[in-house]
Scaffold this active site. Structure first.
Site, PDB file in Angstrom:
ATOM      1  N   LYS A   1       1.045  -1.322   0.375  1.00  0.00           N
ATOM      2  CA  LYS A   1       0.544  -0.153  -0.091  1.00  0.00           C
ATOM      3  C   LYS A   1       0.940   2.022  -0.485  1.00  0.00           C
ATOM      4  O   LYS A   1       0.398   2.742  -0.551  1.00  0.00           O
ATOM      5  CB  LYS A   1      -1.298   0.039   1.401  1.00  0.00           C
ATOM      6  CG  LYS A   1      -2.028  -1.034   1.825  1.00  0.00           C
ATOM      7  CD  LYS A   1      -2.578  -0.875   2.137  1.00  0.00           C
ATOM      8  CE  LYS A   1      -2.193  -0.514   3.838  1.00  0.00           C
ATOM      9  NZ  LYS A   1      -1.470  -1.853   4.407  1.00  0.00           N
TER      10      LYS A   1
ATOM     11  N   ARG B   1      -9.375   0.469   9.548  1.00  0.00           N
ATOM     12  CA  ARG B   1      -8.665  -0.299  10.263  1.00  0.00           C
ATOM     13  C   ARG B   1      -9.552  -2.179  10.158  1.00  0.00           C
ATOM     14  O   ARG B   1      -9.889  -2.809  10.021  1.00  0.00           O
ATOM     15  CB  ARG B   1      -7.639  -0.410  11.192  1.00  0.00           C
ATOM     16  CG  ARG B   1      -6.133  -0.411  10.797  1.00  0.00           C
ATOM     17  CD  ARG B   1      -5.553  -1.450   9.304  1.00  0.00           C
ATOM     18  NE  ARG B   1      -4.150  -1.697  10.133  1.00  0.00           N
ATOM     19  CZ  ARG B   1      -3.166  -1.071  10.078  1.00  0.00           C
ATOM     20  NH1 ARG B   1      -3.340   0.264   9.399  1.00  0.00           N
ATOM     21  NH2 ARG B   1      -1.829  -1.415  10.543  1.00  0.00           N
TER      22      ARG B   1
ATOM     23  N   ARG C   1      11.364  -5.831   4.516  1.00  0.00           N
ATOM     24  CA  ARG C   1      11.256  -4.807   5.019  1.00  0.00           C
ATOM     25  C   ARG C   1      11.729  -4.612   6.840  1.00  0.00           C
ATOM     26  O   ARG C   1      11.981  -3.884   6.767  1.00  0.00           O
ATOM     27  CB  ARG C   1       9.700  -4.241   5.272  1.00  0.00           C
ATOM     28  CG  ARG C   1       9.461  -3.274   5.831  1.00  0.00           C
ATOM     29  CD  ARG C   1       8.047  -2.882   5.604  1.00  0.00           C
ATOM     30  NE  ARG C   1       7.249  -2.848   6.165  1.00  0.00           N
ATOM     31  CZ  ARG C   1       5.437  -3.214   5.941  1.00  0.00           C
ATOM     32  NH1 ARG C   1       5.088  -2.276   5.536  1.00  0.00           N
ATOM     33  NH2 ARG C   1       4.656  -3.538   7.165  1.00  0.00           N
TER      34      ARG C   1
ATOM     35  N   ARG D   1      11.613  -1.715  11.047  1.00  0.00           N
ATOM     36  CA  ARG D   1       9.960  -1.235  11.781  1.00  0.00           C
ATOM     37  C   ARG D   1      10.922  -2.673  13.444  1.00  0.00           C
ATOM     38  O   ARG D   1       9.992  -3.685  12.984  1.00  0.00           O
ATOM     39  CB  ARG D   1       9.298  -1.740  11.333  1.00  0.00           C
ATOM     40  CG  ARG D   1       8.935  -0.571  10.499  1.00  0.00           C
ATOM     41  CD  ARG D   1       7.694  -0.741   9.033  1.00  0.00           C
ATOM     42  NE  ARG D   1       6.790  -0.616  10.362  1.00  0.00           N
ATOM     43  CZ  ARG D   1       5.115  -0.659   9.446  1.00  0.00           C
ATOM     44  NH1 ARG D   1       5.260   0.077   8.428  1.00  0.00           N
ATOM     45  NH2 ARG D   1       4.252  -1.188  10.150  1.00  0.00           N
TER      46      ARG D   1
ATOM     47  N   ARG E   1      -0.007  -8.832  13.546  1.00  0.00           N
ATOM     48  CA  ARG E   1      -0.930  -7.477  12.702  1.00  0.00           C
ATOM     49  C   ARG E   1      -1.694  -8.633  11.585  1.00  0.00           C
ATOM     50  O   ARG E   1      -2.860  -8.261  11.145  1.00  0.00           O
ATOM     51  CB  ARG E   1       0.422  -6.956  12.038  1.00  0.00           C
ATOM     52  CG  ARG E   1       0.581  -5.733  13.140  1.00  0.00           C
ATOM     53  CD  ARG E   1       2.149  -5.588  13.378  1.00  0.00           C
ATOM     54  NE  ARG E   1       1.664  -4.221  11.464  1.00  0.00           N
ATOM     55  CZ  ARG E   1       2.685  -4.428  11.074  1.00  0.00           C
ATOM     56  NH1 ARG E   1       4.245  -5.696  10.872  1.00  0.00           N
ATOM     57  NH2 ARG E   1       3.273  -3.911   9.651  1.00  0.00           N
TER      58      ARG E   1
HETATM   59  P1  AMP Z   1       0.716   0.711   9.448  1.00  0.00           P
HETATM   60  O1  AMP Z   1       1.602   0.862   8.944  1.00  0.00           O
HETATM   61  O2  AMP Z   1      -0.717   0.733   8.355  1.00  0.00           O
HETATM   62  O3  AMP Z   1       0.986  -1.027   8.915  1.00  0.00           O
HETATM   63  O4  AMP Z   1       0.203   0.760  10.618  1.00  0.00           O
HETATM   64  C1  AMP Z   1       1.042   0.629  11.684  1.00  0.00           C
HETATM   65  C2  AMP Z   1       0.599   0.384  13.180  1.00  0.00           C
HETATM   66  O5  AMP Z   1      -0.118   1.388  13.650  1.00  0.00           O
HETATM   67  C3  AMP Z   1      -0.346  -0.809  13.050  1.00  0.00           C
HETATM   68  O6  AMP Z   1       0.114  -1.467  13.235  1.00  0.00           O
HETATM   69  C4  AMP Z   1      -1.100  -0.049  13.952  1.00  0.00           C
HETATM   70  O7  AMP Z   1      -0.257  -0.724  15.593  1.00  0.00           O
HETATM   71  C5  AMP Z   1      -1.126   1.335  14.176  1.00  0.00           C
HETATM   72  N1  AMP Z   1      -1.945   1.708  13.609  1.00  0.00           N
HETATM   73  C6  AMP Z   1      -1.647   2.510  12.291  1.00  0.00           C
HETATM   74  N2  AMP Z   1      -3.422   1.921  11.850  1.00  0.00           N
HETATM   75  C7  AMP Z   1      -4.154   2.364  12.638  1.00  0.00           C
HETATM   76  C8  AMP Z   1      -5.280   2.778  12.973  1.00  0.00           C
HETATM   77  N3  AMP Z   1      -6.489   2.788  11.584  1.00  0.00           N
HETATM   78  N4  AMP Z   1      -6.380   2.300  13.115  1.00  0.00           N
HETATM   79  C9  AMP Z   1      -5.680   1.515  15.060  1.00  0.00           C
HETATM   80  N5  AMP Z   1      -3.992   1.665  14.224  1.00  0.00           N
HETATM   81  C10 AMP Z   1      -3.453   1.623  13.265  1.00  0.00           C
END
Ligand code: AMP
Length: 193
Positions: A13, A88, A127, A133, A144
């Site tokens: 994404k 989410r 990654r 990360r 996740r």
């Molecule tokens: P991402 O970079 O989108 O994979 O997000 C990394 C982490 O941020 C996720 O595993 C969640 O802990 C948190 N996170 C990101 N977006 C959301 C969301 N819309 N709702 C809740 N937690 C989020």
């Protein structure tokens, strides 16, 4: 162009959002990036979110919605946005629908990047090495993915019912996937004003 990108963690994404941003001249809004910035700045929100993120859990709906609402208040979203990592779960999808309705800016489309689970596991491992990360450890990735499957994947139905969903094969070269996305966005029902 007001777009939501749906897809498992590691489905590409972020990579596609960066290209879509240049193509349509609208900002890439990633709730994960907004949260990581808050963590890096050491804000109270960031300090609270870090432990939740490192465990692979979702940060509270209210926290993320507040951040998103603030971001959508910036002037650079006048022509639209590429939203990555939000919503989410169904509560977030409903909140987004209401927020965008209030702003008079309904979604143009929702693009789901479809990537088989084995490829996801491989990509997130790569990654983890490339970006370091802290939430890309095998255990966190598993968590996740589980949350994605339980809470986020059902959003495809929500957006299919709203006739916004476009499913794109997320396997292949970045440029090929990008072309597929542009192709589905050229379909007549996508409103881009
Ligand atoms: P991402 O970079 O989108 O994979 O997000 C990394 C982490 O941020 C996720 O595993 C969640 O802990 C948190 N996170 C990101 N977006 C959301 C969301 N819309 N709702 C809740 N937690 C989020």
């Amino acid at each position: 162009m007001r777009l939501v990108l749906l897809g498992a963690p590691g489905s590409g994404k972020g990579t596609q959002a960066a290209r879509l941003t240049s193509e349509f001249g609208v900002p890439h809004i990633s709730t994960g990036d907004l949260l990581r910035a808050a963590v890096a700045e050491g804000t109270p929100l960031g300090l609270k979110a870090k432990a939740v993120m490192d465990a692979g859990h979702l940060v509270s709906d209210a926290t993320v919605l507040g951040m998103l609402e603030h971001r959508l208040g910036h002037t650079d979203v006048a022509a639209g946005f590429i939203l990555d990592g939000y919503p989410r779960n169904l509560a977030q999808a409903d909140a987004l629908d209401q927020l965008l309705q209030r702003l008079g800016q309904p979604l143009s489309a929702v693009v789901k990047l479809e990537v088989p689970i084995e490829a996801i596991v491989e990509r997130t491992a790569l990654r983890a090495r490339a970006e370091g990360r802290t939430d890309d450890t095998p255990e966190t990735v598993r968590k996740r993915l589980q949350i994605y499957q339980e809470q986020t994947a059902p959003l495809a139905d929500h957006y299919a019912k709203a006739r916004l969903l476009k499913v794109v094969d997320g396997i292949g070269q970045v440029e090929a996937i990008f072309s597929r996305i542009l192709e589905v966005l050229q379909q007549p029902q996508v409103v881009t004003d």
